[in-house]
Design a protein around this motif. Structure first.
Motif, mmCIF file in Angstrom:
data_model
loop_
_atom_site.group_PDB
_atom_site.id
_atom_site.type_symbol
_atom_site.label_atom_id
_atom_site.label_comp_id
_atom_site.label_asym_id
_atom_site.label_seq_id
_atom_site.Cartn_x
_atom_site.Cartn_y
_atom_site.Cartn_z
ATOM 1 N N THR A 156 0.845 -1.199 0.000
ATOM 2 C CA THR A 156 0.000 0.000 0.000
ATOM 3 C C THR A 156 0.875 1.243 0.000
ATOM 4 O OG1 THR A 156 -0.139 -0.159 2.410
ATOM 5 C CG2 THR A 156 -1.978 -1.056 1.147
ATOM 6 N N TYR A 159 0.175 4.129 4.117
ATOM 7 C CA TYR A 159 -0.471 3.675 5.347
ATOM 8 C C TYR A 159 -0.689 2.159 5.325
ATOM 9 C CZ TYR A 159 -1.553 8.667 5.329
ATOM 10 O OH TYR A 159 -1.458 10.036 5.261
ATOM 11 N N ILE A 161 -2.834 -1.507 6.293
ATOM 12 C CA ILE A 161 -4.190 -1.979 6.015
ATOM 13 C C ILE A 161 -4.382 -3.336 6.694
ATOM 14 C CG2 ILE A 161 -3.670 -3.286 3.904
ATOM 15 C CD1 ILE A 161 -6.270 -2.051 2.715
ATOM 16 N N HIS A 231 2.804 -0.696 3.916
ATOM 17 C CA HIS A 231 3.383 0.529 3.369
ATOM 18 C C HIS A 231 4.900 0.570 3.572
ATOM 19 C CE1 HIS A 231 2.775 1.113 7.602
ATOM 20 N NE2 HIS A 231 3.371 2.302 7.606
ATOM 21 N N ASN A 253 -10.205 -1.846 5.652
ATOM 22 C CA ASN A 253 -9.917 -0.447 5.992
ATOM 23 C C ASN A 253 -11.075 0.154 6.785
ATOM 24 O OD1 ASN A 253 -8.193 1.817 5.902
ATOM 25 N ND2 ASN A 253 -9.313 2.709 4.184
ATOM 26 N N LYS A 261 -6.911 3.929 1.122
ATOM 27 C CA LYS A 261 -5.651 3.202 0.966
ATOM 28 C C LYS A 261 -5.516 2.712 -0.480
ATOM 29 C CE LYS A 261 -5.328 3.621 5.431
ATOM 30 N NZ LYS A 261 -5.473 2.515 6.386
#
Length: 271
Positions: A156, A159, A161, A231, A253, A261
């Motif tokens: 991602t 951020y 997830i 991320h 999410n 995301k």
């Protein structure tokens, strides 16, 4: 000499502990049964064969799954043994669903080539999507007749997830991979309940601790939903087919109130 008709009749001795009231009660029960038998129409009168069991067997119901029920006939003395793990214990008036078999754990790993991974998948069709705030995306991956395991890789932007894998023990009618989007874990469960009239496929859970709620019916848990640092590193894993069915790869999410995301993913099978 006494004639046959004058011979004294033998009377069985009465036990001292049998009271007169008990004898009267027994006689009343026999008389009532005789009257009920006479009142039955001829076509409904029970026909007893030589091996018929006249009295109902007595048993005690099971207390929990795995208990053994022993049923003994008071007429023949025969004993039947039943397991409460049967899918439908009609004899006990209790319908139980068989729990899905336990899943073998998946193999999971990470690798750091984030930039190369995103660059490659960014050029491929259907390998990038946005999971909006409050949403849960489920990628349904049927088992393939030429494969032996499913593999996944994802990352991602910026951020983390939530991610988890489940297995639906349902016959495969198509090998197409499909994507389902719902507003939350609760809404996703409600949608599938309305469409298929089944129990919750994946109960809502806390992605911080993992959704380890017990799954029922035909769904099995491969790995619970946890927040993954996708991320920072590419998240990867694989799982050997337990049989025919559909893998449910869930990207959660629902805990995010503000941020969407961007997800890059690659799902395939190996033989």
């Amino acid at each position: 000499m006494l004639s046959c008709s004058e011979r004294p009749q033998m009377v069985a001795p009465v036990r001292e502990d049998v009271t007169e009231d008990q004898l009267k009660a027994a006689g009343a029960i026999e008389a009532q049964a005789s009257v009920e038998q006479e009142l039955l129409p001829a076509d409904q009168a029970p026909v007893l064969s030589k091996n018929s069991v006249v009295q109902m067997a007595k048993y005690h119901g099971p207390q929990r799954s795995g208990d053994i029920v022993m049923i003994q006939s008071e007429h023949t003395g025969a004993i039947d043994i039943l397991s409460t793990d049967l899918e439908s214990a009609d004899l006990l008036g209790d319908h139980r669903k068989v729990s899905p078999p336990l899943m073998a754990p998946p193999c999971i790993w990470t690798f750091a080539k984030m930039k190369e991974f995103k660059s490659k998948l960014g050029k491929e069709k259907n390998s990038r999507l946005v999971v909006k705030r409050g949403e849960v995306v489920t990628i349904r991956v049927p088992t393939h007749p030429e494969g032996k395991r499913v593999c996944w890789e994802f990352a991602t932007d910026d951020y983390d997830i939530g991610f988890g894998v489940y297995f639906d023990w349902t016959p495969v009618t198509s090998t197409d991979i499909t994507v389902q989007v719902s507003d939350s874990s609760e809404d996703e469960d409600d949608d599938e309940e309305e469409e298929e009239e089944i129990e919750d496929p994946v109960p809502a859970g806390d992605v911080e601790r993992g959704s380890r709620s017990s799954l029922r019916g035909r769904y099995g848990e491969v790995m619970p939903v946890y927040r993954r640092d996708s991320h920072r590193d590419v998240q990867a894993g694989s799982h050997d087919y337990p049989g025919e069915g559909i893998y449910l790869l869930k990207f959660d999410n629902s805990y995010s109130l503000l941020r969407n995301k961007t997800l890059y993913f690659h799902i395939y099978y190996t033989s």
